[in-house]
Write a protein that holds these residues in place. Structure first.
Motif, PDB file in Angstrom:
ATOM      1  N   ALA A 328      -7.101  -6.403  -3.487  1.00  7.32           N
ATOM      2  CA  ALA A 328      -6.927  -5.358  -4.487  1.00  7.32           C
ATOM      3  C   ALA A 328      -7.987  -4.281  -4.325  1.00  7.32           C
ATOM      4  O   ALA A 328      -7.704  -3.083  -4.455  1.00  7.32           O
ATOM      5  CB  ALA A 328      -6.992  -5.957  -5.894  1.00  7.32           C
ATOM      6  N   ARG A 331      -7.111  -2.097  -1.257  1.00  6.25           N
ATOM      7  CA  ARG A 331      -5.990  -1.195  -1.511  1.00  6.25           C
ATOM      8  C   ARG A 331      -6.406  -0.048  -2.416  1.00  6.25           C
ATOM      9  O   ARG A 331      -5.872   1.042  -2.351  1.00  6.25           O
ATOM     10  CB  ARG A 331      -4.818  -1.963  -2.144  1.00  6.25           C
ATOM     11  N   SER A 332      -7.380  -0.313  -3.293  1.00  5.84           N
ATOM     12  CA  SER A 332      -7.847   0.759  -4.180  1.00  5.84           C
ATOM     13  C   SER A 332      -8.606   1.828  -3.405  1.00  5.84           C
ATOM     14  O   SER A 332      -8.710   2.953  -3.847  1.00  5.84           O
ATOM     15  CB  SER A 332      -8.747   0.175  -5.272  1.00  5.84           C
TER      16      SER A 332
END
Length: 332
Positions: A328, A331-332
């Motif tokens: 996560a 991807r941020s």
């Protein structure tokens, strides 16, 4: 005699209007009661003599207000309010703090109810399940008793032992065919109402939020009630909300870790966990949850280093969460 009855009925109607809204103008009351303002003034005086603290206020047309007094005067409830009051008192009767007072209040209210309402209340069977202390479910503090007519319909089906068909709103647009159930119990948990029933199509016990149930008519045939797993409603509901089959109230997943925090800092947020002091800035936490991932996430809320004591499933859950969080972040 007719005049006395008419006056009494008008006094009750006037009291009902004053109870439903704080301020009422004299002209509005006269129009609603189909009388003159002078008659309203006389009726207000009669209610004051009976102990109702009604004050007059000034304005373009003047008006009246029902205030709080030093003593509790007789109260007036319509049918819906009376049923809602009885439902709330029956639920509160299981509370360890006010249970005795709620039971006495319910007995008083029931005694003065007309037979048609008393019969409806007597059919209502509620089990108020008290979650274990510091349980991790978030209480719905703003929950209301809900639609009392719906609660009565569900309770009547339970009492009559008839199959219940209903649409169930699960919060997504996908349409499902009506549920066919054998209703067993109406319970409250964390401020919400739930229907415990045997689902005939799924051949298993299910817990339905009452406010999402939309009963269909007519009801189905009569049935012989099944025995709840474990035989105890409170234990069954507690177990179901903890992810078990209802035969045990313990969490299906329980693990042990060491945290680099004082025990006093962890204990207020440990729910029903066990916190043991290991030193000024270390403690052992034993905690349960409905899944290993859920348990790892709950422990991760403590902003400190974590040492897993066991079991291995908890270590694996931490590794999976770490990978998810890392993905996560990338991807941020």
């Amino acid at each position: 005699m007719v005049s006395v009855q008419k006056t009494s009925s008008r006094l009750l109607a006037l009291l009902s209007l004053l109870q439903t809204r704080r301020d009422r103008s004299g002209e509005e009351l006269a129009e609603r009661l189909d009388v003159t303002p002078r008659t309203v003034r006389r009726d207000v005086d009669r209610l004051r003599e009976l102990g109702y603290p009604i004050t007059a206020f000034k304005g373009p047309s003047g008006g009246y207000r029902l205030d709080a007094g030093s003593q509790l005067p007789p109260l007036l409830f319509d049918d819906g309010q009376a049923v809602a009051l009885a439902v709330a008192l029956q639920t509160a009767a299981t509370d360890t703090t006010i249970g005795e007072d709620a039971t006495r209040a319910l007995s008083t209210v029931r005694q003065v109810m007309p037979p048609r309402l008393r019969h409806r209340i007597d059919l209502l069977r509620i089990t108020a399940v008290q979650p274990p202390a510091n349980d991790n479910a978030s209480p719905n503090d703003n929950a209301s008793p809900g639609d009392t007519r719906l609660l009565m319909d569900l309770s009547n089906a339970i009492h009559a032992r008839v199959e219940l068909r209903f649409d169930y709103d699960q919060g997504h647009p996908a349409a499902e065919r009506p549920r066919r159930t054998q209703p067993h119990h109406l319970v409250t948990w964390q401020g919400r109402w739930y229907l415990i029933a045997w689902d005939l199509d799924r051949d298993d016990w299910r817990t339905f939020r009452a406010d999402r149930v939309r009963p269909r008519t007519p009801t189905g045939p009569r049935f012989t009630p099944r025995e709840l797993p474990g035989g105890d409603v409170s234990a069954f509901v507690t177990g179901r909300f903890r992810g078990t089959d209802g035969t045990t109230t313990d969490w299906p997943c329980r693990g042990e870790v060491v945290l680099n925090l004082p025990a006093t800092a962890v204990a207020p947020f440990a729910r029903d966990g066990i916190v043991e002091e290991l030193g000024p800035d270390r403690c052992r936490l034993t905690l349960g949850s409905w899944s290993w991932t859920g348990l790892a996430a709950a422990i991760g809320r403590f902003d400190t280093d974590i040492e897993v004591i066991g079991p291995p499933q908890l270590t694996t859950a931490f590794a999976r969460l770490a990978e998810r969080y890392a993905n996560a972040a990338r991807r941020s």
